[in-house]
Scaffold this motif. Structure first.
Motif, PDB file in Angstrom:
ATOM      1  N   LEU A  13      68.357  20.175 154.783  1.00 39.95           N
ATOM      2  CA  LEU A  13      69.090  18.950 155.102  1.00 39.95           C
ATOM      3  C   LEU A  13      68.217  17.728 154.903  1.00 39.95           C
ATOM      4  O   LEU A  13      68.652  16.717 154.333  1.00 39.95           O
ATOM      5  N   ARG A  14      66.971  17.794 155.364  1.00 40.91           N
ATOM      6  CA  ARG A  14      66.044  16.679 155.181  1.00 40.91           C
ATOM      7  C   ARG A  14      65.821  16.386 153.703  1.00 40.91           C
ATOM      8  O   ARG A  14      65.823  15.222 153.280  1.00 40.91           O
ATOM      9  N   ARG A  16      67.827  17.001 151.168  1.00 36.71           N
ATOM     10  CA  ARG A  16      69.032  16.414 150.562  1.00 36.71           C
ATOM     11  C   ARG A  16      69.212  14.959 150.997  1.00 36.71           C
ATOM     12  O   ARG A  16      69.615  14.109 150.192  1.00 36.71           O
ATOM     13  N   LEU A  17      68.919  14.655 152.262  1.00 40.83           N
ATOM     14  CA  LEU A  17      69.030  13.281 152.745  1.00 40.83           C
ATOM     15  C   LEU A  17      68.032  12.367 152.042  1.00 40.83           C
ATOM     16  O   LEU A  17      68.376  11.238 151.642  1.00 40.83           O
ATOM     17  N   LEU A  21      68.993   9.151 149.709  1.00 46.76           N
ATOM     18  CA  LEU A  21      68.486   7.812 150.002  1.00 46.76           C
ATOM     19  C   LEU A  21      67.642   7.271 148.855  1.00 46.76           C
ATOM     20  O   LEU A  21      67.710   6.067 148.545  1.00 46.76           O
ATOM     21  N   THR A  84      75.008  11.141 145.702  1.00 45.72           N
ATOM     22  CA  THR A  84      74.988  11.442 147.128  1.00 45.72           C
ATOM     23  C   THR A  84      75.906  12.622 147.451  1.00 45.72           C
ATOM     24  O   THR A  84      75.536  13.529 148.211  1.00 45.72           O
ATOM     25  N   GLN A  87      74.422  15.903 146.525  1.00 43.46           N
ATOM     26  CA  GLN A  87      73.459  16.386 147.512  1.00 43.46           C
ATOM     27  C   GLN A  87      74.169  17.014 148.709  1.00 43.46           C
ATOM     28  O   GLN A  87      73.736  18.046 149.238  1.00 43.46           O
ATOM     29  N   VAL A  88      75.264  16.387 149.124  1.00 47.41           N
ATOM     30  CA  VAL A  88      76.051  16.946 150.228  1.00 47.41           C
ATOM     31  C   VAL A  88      76.632  18.305 149.830  1.00 47.41           C
ATOM     32  O   VAL A  88      76.593  19.276 150.587  1.00 47.41           O
TER      33      VAL A  88
END
Length: 247
Positions: A13-14, A16-17, A21, A84, A87-88
């Motif tokens: 998760l980190r 992908r975030l 960003l 984005t 990535q989700v």
């Protein structure tokens, strides 16, 4: 589905975030030089209907800098949205069943496209008509001088309202495919939807009949389009027992 430890999920998760960003930041930095031009493009529907020589005003000292910056960030977000969403999707997809992937991916793509269509509808059709109407009813001796920050808040609200409105077919299809409601129920609720469309439009749009109608009518028509598409797509999906056993 492949089960992974909680720590592995958090690390993924980190990652992908951070990637999402970074994508947003790269696009924003690339557009920063043209932030003034981008705001001018956003203000064009209003500027086109104002009397010759009229200008917008800034009542806040920092507004001339921060307002174009906010607009540029919004544009950067929209441009980087496909990255984005990828990535989700990359984070969520491993946890989905095959039939869920077949349903979710097209709906996500359709949602993004329809949101952009809703924003385009507001910018190219609604704004010119509404601003022309507002300019035409301005009392004699009154100069229509809009603050740039308030103008940004207004257009953002309208963009969100029309963008969300154009998501109605996706919501209708999702509800029918998941078996939450039937097409027959949606048809029976048509009168209530029509009334609700005008009530919602009266809440989220300026207090004039023109803009309210231009939101309420598409909202109702898109509801009807969702019903038609639901009939075309057929019966609700059913969970595959073999997939459940593998989970």
């Amino acid at each position: 589905m492949n089960e992974q430890p909680l720590l592995a999920h958090l690390i993924e998760l980190r990652t992908r975030l951070v990637r999402a960003l970074l994508g947003l930041l790269i696009v924003f930095l690339g557009l920063f030089h043209w932030s003034g031009d981008i705001y001018h493009l956003l203000a064009k529907p209003l500027m086109d209907v104002l009397p010759a020589g009229s200008r917008m005003i800034a009542t806040d000292v920092t507004a001339p800098f921060f307002v174009p910056l906010k607009v540029t960030m919004l544009v950067a977000f929209l441009i980087s949205l496909p990255h984005t969403l990828y990535q989700v999707w990359a984070f969520v997809a491993p946890a989905l069943y095959t039939h869920e992937k077949r349903l979710v991916l097209p709906l996500v793509v359709a949602s993004v496209v329809l949101f952009f269509v809703g924003m385009s509808f507001a910018y190219f059709l609604v704004f010119p008509i509404v601003f022309h109407f507002m300019s035409s009813v301005t009392p004699s001796g009154v100069s229509m001088m809009t603050d740039i920050d308030k103008y940004l808040s207004f257009v953002l609200g309208m963009f969100i309202a029309f963008g969300v409105t154009f998501e109605v077919p996706v919501v209708v299809i999702l509800l029918t495919k998941m078996g939450v409601v039937s097409v027959a129920t949606l048809r029976q609720g048509r009168p209530y939807v029509i009334v609700a469309s005008f009530v919602i439009a009266a809440i989220v749009t300026p207090p004039d009949v023109l803009s309210q109608t231009m939101l309420a009518v598409p909202l109702w028509l898109l509801y009807e389009a969702g019903i038609v598409m639901s009939v075309f797509l057929g019966k609700p999906i059913k969970r595959d027992d073999s997939e459940a056993e593998q989970a």
